[in-house]
Scaffold this motif. Structure first.
Motif, short mmCIF file in Angstrom:
data_model
loop_
_atom_site.label_atom_id
_atom_site.label_comp_id
_atom_site.label_asym_id
_atom_site.label_seq_id
_atom_site.Cartn_x
_atom_site.Cartn_y
_atom_site.Cartn_z
N HIS A 71 2.87 -41.68 50.99
CA HIS A 71 3.26 -41.94 52.37
C HIS A 71 4.73 -41.59 52.66
N CYS A 72 5.64 -42.11 51.81
CA CYS A 72 7.08 -41.90 52.09
C CYS A 72 7.80 -41.05 51.04
N ASP A 97 9.33 -49.24 48.71
CA ASP A 97 10.07 -48.84 49.91
C ASP A 97 9.29 -49.10 51.21
N CYS A 98 8.03 -48.65 51.27
CA CYS A 98 7.29 -48.76 52.53
C CYS A 98 6.12 -49.73 52.48
N GLU A 120 3.20 -49.24 51.19
CA GLU A 120 1.91 -48.54 51.18
C GLU A 120 1.24 -48.71 49.82
N CYS A 127 4.08 -49.35 46.97
CA CYS A 127 5.41 -48.75 47.09
C CYS A 127 6.43 -49.81 47.45
#
Length: 74
Positions: free
Chosen positions: A65-66, A45-46, A48, A43
């Motif tokens: 996750h997000c 963004d995060c 993960e 990901c």
């Protein structure tokens, strides 16, 4: 009588529900704006890591996750 139709996943670029898998595994193209995307394993963004099921037409394109998109424009 109202029926809700699910046309397909929303395009990350134009937000229209016309994202379709291509003949290449893990690749998608929007029928509306013609942008191309690749399914990532990490990901943006995060960070993960997610499992990719590249051959499935029902591959998850959102981070577990997000909830961010796991698609990157190519």
């Amino acid at each position: 009588m109202s029926a809700e139709w699910e046309i397909g996943p929303a395009c990350p670029s134009c937000k229209e529900p016309w994202l379709r898998p291509t003949s290449l595994p893990g690749r998608y193209r929007c029928v509306s704006c013609l942008h191309r995307f690749e399914l990532l394993s990490v990901c943006a963004d995060c960070g993960e890591h997610g499992t990719i099921v590249r051959m499935s037409t029902t591959a998850m394109t959102l981070c577990n996750h997000c909830g961010a998109s796991m698609l990157a424009e190519v």
